[in-house]
Design an enzyme around this catalytic site. Structure first.
Site, PDB file in Angstrom:
ATOM      1  N   HIS A  13      33.878  51.510  51.634  1.00  0.00           N
ATOM      2  CA  HIS A  13      34.912  51.473  50.593  1.00  0.00           C
ATOM      3  C   HIS A  13      35.140  50.035  50.111  1.00  0.00           C
ATOM      4  O   HIS A  13      35.055  49.746  48.909  1.00  0.00           O
ATOM      5  CB  HIS A  13      36.213  52.055  51.159  1.00  0.00           C
ATOM      6  CG  HIS A  13      37.362  52.028  50.207  1.00  0.00           C
ATOM      7  ND1 HIS A  13      37.770  53.142  49.522  1.00  0.00           N
ATOM      8  CD2 HIS A  13      38.191  51.026  49.805  1.00  0.00           C
ATOM      9  CE1 HIS A  13      38.792  52.834  48.742  1.00  0.00           C
ATOM     10  NE2 HIS A  13      39.077  51.549  48.899  1.00  0.00           N
ATOM     11  N   GLU A  14      35.409  49.154  51.057  1.00  0.00           N
ATOM     12  CA  GLU A  14      35.693  47.769  50.672  1.00  0.00           C
ATOM     13  C   GLU A  14      34.457  47.123  50.057  1.00  0.00           C
ATOM     14  O   GLU A  14      34.569  46.290  49.158  1.00  0.00           O
ATOM     15  CB  GLU A  14      36.194  46.960  51.871  1.00  0.00           C
ATOM     16  CG  GLU A  14      37.515  47.461  52.455  1.00  0.00           C
ATOM     17  CD  GLU A  14      38.630  47.636  51.420  1.00  0.00           C
ATOM     18  OE1 GLU A  14      38.630  46.912  50.412  1.00  0.00           O
ATOM     19  OE2 GLU A  14      39.500  48.519  51.621  1.00  0.00           O
ATOM     20  N   HIS A  51      34.344  47.873  46.416  1.00  0.00           N
ATOM     21  CA  HIS A  51      35.160  46.917  45.656  1.00  0.00           C
ATOM     22  C   HIS A  51      34.396  45.600  45.483  1.00  0.00           C
ATOM     23  O   HIS A  51      34.422  44.985  44.414  1.00  0.00           O
ATOM     24  CB  HIS A  51      36.462  46.598  46.402  1.00  0.00           C
ATOM     25  CG  HIS A  51      37.506  47.672  46.326  1.00  0.00           C
ATOM     26  ND1 HIS A  51      37.930  48.203  45.135  1.00  0.00           N
ATOM     27  CD2 HIS A  51      38.243  48.272  47.296  1.00  0.00           C
ATOM     28  CE1 HIS A  51      38.888  49.107  45.388  1.00  0.00           C
ATOM     29  NE2 HIS A  51      39.085  49.169  46.680  1.00  0.00           N
ATOM     30  N   HIS A  89      31.941  45.740  42.756  1.00  0.00           N
ATOM     31  CA  HIS A  89      32.624  45.681  41.456  1.00  0.00           C
ATOM     32  C   HIS A  89      32.869  44.216  41.076  1.00  0.00           C
ATOM     33  O   HIS A  89      32.783  43.843  39.896  1.00  0.00           O
ATOM     34  CB  HIS A  89      33.948  46.446  41.578  1.00  0.00           C
ATOM     35  CG  HIS A  89      34.541  46.927  40.299  1.00  0.00           C
ATOM     36  ND1 HIS A  89      35.769  47.533  40.252  1.00  0.00           N
ATOM     37  CD2 HIS A  89      34.116  46.884  39.010  1.00  0.00           C
ATOM     38  CE1 HIS A  89      36.055  47.851  38.984  1.00  0.00           C
ATOM     39  NE2 HIS A  89      35.069  47.468  38.224  1.00  0.00           N
TER      40      HIS A  89
HETATM   41 ZN   LIG Z   1      40.389  50.408  47.806  1.00  0.00          ZN
END
Ligand SMILES: [Zn+2]
Length: 671
Positions: free
Chosen positions: A461-462, A465, A468
């Protein structure tokens, strides 16, 4: 001698030289950086030439270089490795910064120039990205109160300063409560705990200076304790301490702070002409209105609650068979759920964990990024702020893309949770600037460090990010990377979690810590099937938090948030054995700052999209389909906030997704 924070850093890729920075450098560096920024802003505002995009909007993008360096560095260490000195600095900085930015957004001469460029926008021949930055800059000024005058303007300034202080106090109280509480365990209190929990408890005991193992309020310790401890009495004590964070009375109590924050937020947006805080907040989001959010949450609530109620009945029967009379209590849910998981999926956390070595999961997250986007990762030897931090240089076809830093282990000086931030964001103006991106997690330390499946998902998940940020390819800093609508920002992160579930990824990287053997197929199947296990519980605890958050901000601010919280839960028919994922006194998403206030729903909003977006890969050539990977990078991962979130999604997928994809992803059934 110049303050090290203000020098040009000749470190590799101009990473902050953490080994040379002392805590006492931060305050003087901030003062100088603020002074320089103020002078730069004054020069833009006081320009006697007619306002143009270049001398006003673009000029604003180019300033604040020193400030970004000081704050990017400070907030990294303040969040991930705090100490009393850094906590004191944070208390000093937040009102100072609030005042500084209030001064800029309240600068009438500057706003007049921004408004002049905005008025003339159609004739300026701007690129799409420039037009977007102009719109966002202008809207930001208006929303922060630039058009206010006289008493309203003065009041707005006071409110903002106070809100910043309250947010900091909220966070620090939480950290203090988390740090101060622990429960010592005798050898007899370890009943039911697998070895990895005992090890973590012993390590925590050493850190706390206790004689033996302890339970702390770190999620990576308390959650497994609640799952495995056969001692119902101890589970109750631990659970109550965990859910009482921020509500223990005394100096660290957050309840009055929460009420004051809500009242000030309402007052603030009424000055700007909005009906309530939620209306103000959602204006900039993909969701746009409180009604859209409520509809989404209630569509999900009904099937989730039905599932949770059915599950509670099963768990209570198990408890009764244990000779414990009901009703099922919140400190029982995880314990019996874990036992049921074992029965249904024969999946034992302790059996699974050796297959999720932190090292191999880091490699897995990198490997997927290599296959999807051609990124390569090379360890980078640079001084960082803590011995547990590691850095990599990220390249593509030999060209530098970013620096990635991982800070994975829990420690007392780190706030709880996991997060991604850019110490330096990607931009091409005023000069090309490659990002420095950090992932911070709270995984239990060990040799080798082993993760739960949830931990591994957090890691992916991290890292989503981080992608991104790292793949961002825009001109201007203000719309770079994760500078997107709040209900869009979790799309890349939640989407990336799907690659952990890809069987070929698990086969390659989920190998046993001792034997090196790949995870057996049956266990792997079980891990995947178990991923949607207990989704009724998880959805209920989440949606309850999101509904309380929305209600707090949708009407008049409640004088007693705890009473409002109780009322919302009552009206929703909250199952008695489930608590909110984050109750008000420790709901940092909502009260530590403005980030997720009336925006906690956004994780679920994003999940609607991530299920749908991953389906795009499955419908095409599979999880590593190159066309889809290219489309994802082109329309979503590289674009930052350069266009409206809805438009970006449509460009990638050709349409907007509905709630069905989410329900399917969570294994819930509508109606
Ligand atoms: Zn998040």
């Amino acid at each position: 001698m110049t303050n090290v924070l203000l020098q040009d850093w000749d470190t590799p890729f101009q990473i902050a030289p953490f080994d040379a920075i002392k805590d006492e450098d931060f305050a003087p560096a901030l003062d100088v950086a603020l002074e320089r920024h103020r002078a730069e802003i004054d020069a833009i505002a006081g320009n006697t030439e007619a306002a143009t995009f270049a001398n006003t909007i673009e000029a604003l993008e180019a300033v604040g270089h020193d400030l970004n360096k000081v704050l990017g560095t400070f907030y990294t260490v303040a969040g991930a490795d705090s100490n009393p000195a850094r906590e004191a600095l944070q208390r000093d900085f937040s009102p100072k910064l609030a005042a500084h930015f209030a001064e800029i957004s309240g600068n009438k001469a500057l706003f007049a120039r921004v408004a002049a460029v905005h008025d003339a926008r159609d004739g300026l021949g701007l690129t799409d990205e420039q037009a977007r930055v102009l719109m966002l800059t202008h809207r930001g000024f208006v929303r922060s109160g630039a058009a206010l005058v006289g008493a309203d303007e003065a009041r707005m300034k006071v409110i903002k300063g106070r809100l910043a202080e309250l947010g900091t106090s909220f966070t620090q109280n939480l950290l203090a409560d988390e740090r101060d509480w622990f429960m010592e365990l005798d050898e007899g209190d370890l009943s039911g705990l697998p070895a990895f929990v005992v090890d973590t408890a012993r390590a925590a005991g050493q850190e706390k200076g206790a004689e033996g193992p302890v339970v702390t309020l770190s999620r990576s310790l308390i959650v497994p304790f609640l799952q495995f401890s056969t001692r119902r009495d101890l589970r109750e004590v631990a659970y109550k301490a965990w859910t009482a964070r921020g509500a223990n009375g005394g100096e660290t109590d957050n309840r009055a702070i929460a009420a004051e924050i809500l009242a000030l937020r309402e007052e603030r947006v009424k000055l700007l002409g909005y009906d309530n805080f939620a209306a103000y907040k959602l204006e900039t989001e993909m969701a746009k209105t409180p009604e859209a959010v409520r509809d989404l949450l209630m569509d999900v609530w009904k099937p989730a609650k039905a599932q949770a109620v059915a599950d509670a009945w099963v768990l209570e029967q198990m408890m009764v068979q244990d000779g414990v009379n009901g009703p099922l209590a919140p400190w029982d849910w995880r314990f019996y759920s874990e036992r049921r998981r074992k029965e249904l999926h024969d999946l034992d956390e302790a059996e699974v964990k050796p297959y999720f070595q932190l090292e191999r999961m880091i490699e897995a997250s990198f490997s997927c990024a290599t296959r999807l986007f051609g990124l390569e990762f090379k360890p980078l030897d640079v001084p960082l702020y803590h011995a547990d931090c590691r850095a990599w240089e990220v390249t593509r076809k030999g060209a530098h893309v970013a620096v990635f830093i991982g800070d994975y282990f829990a420690r007392g000086s780190k706030r709880s949770g996991a997060w991604c931030s850019a110490m330096r964001a990607q931009a091409k103006f005023p000069k090309v600037q490659a990002p420095v991106v950090i992932n911070v997690c709270n995984f239990a330390k060990g040799d080798p460090a082993l993760l739960s499946y949830d931990d591994a998902r957090t890691l992916f998940h991290e890292f989503g990010h981080a992608l991104h940020q790292m793949l961002s390819d825009v001109t201007y800093d203000s719309i770079s990377g994760t500078s997107v609508a709040r209900d869009f920002v979790e799309l890349p992160s939640q989407l990336y979690e799907h690659w952990l579930e890809v069987p070929e990824v698990l086969r390659e990287f989920a190998v046993h810590a001792e034997t090196g053997a790949a995870m057996p197929q049956a266990l792997l199947d079980n891990v995947l099937a178990a991923a949607t296990y207990d989704m009724g519980f998880q959805t209920v605890e989440y949606v309850a938090s999101a509904m309380v958050d929305l209600t707090f901000h949708e009407g008049a601010a409640p004088a007693d948030p705890m009473a409002t919280q109780a009322q919302v839960l009552e009206e929703m028919g909250m199952p008695s054995a489930i608590s909110m994922r984050h109750a008000t006194p420790h709901f940092a998403h909502v009260f530590a700052g403005d980030g997720y206030s009336s925006g906690y729903y956004s994780y679920m909003w994003s999940e609607v999209m991530d299920a749908d977006a991953f389906a795009a890969f499955e419908e095409a050539g599979g999880p590593f389909d190159p066309e889809q990977a290219r489309a994802l990078e082109t329309h979503i991962l590289s674009t930052g906030g350069s266009a409206d979130a809805g438009a970006l999604y449509k460009a990638f997928r050709g349409r907007l997704p509905g709630v069905e994809a989410l329900l399917k992803g969570r294994g819930l059934h509508a109606g």
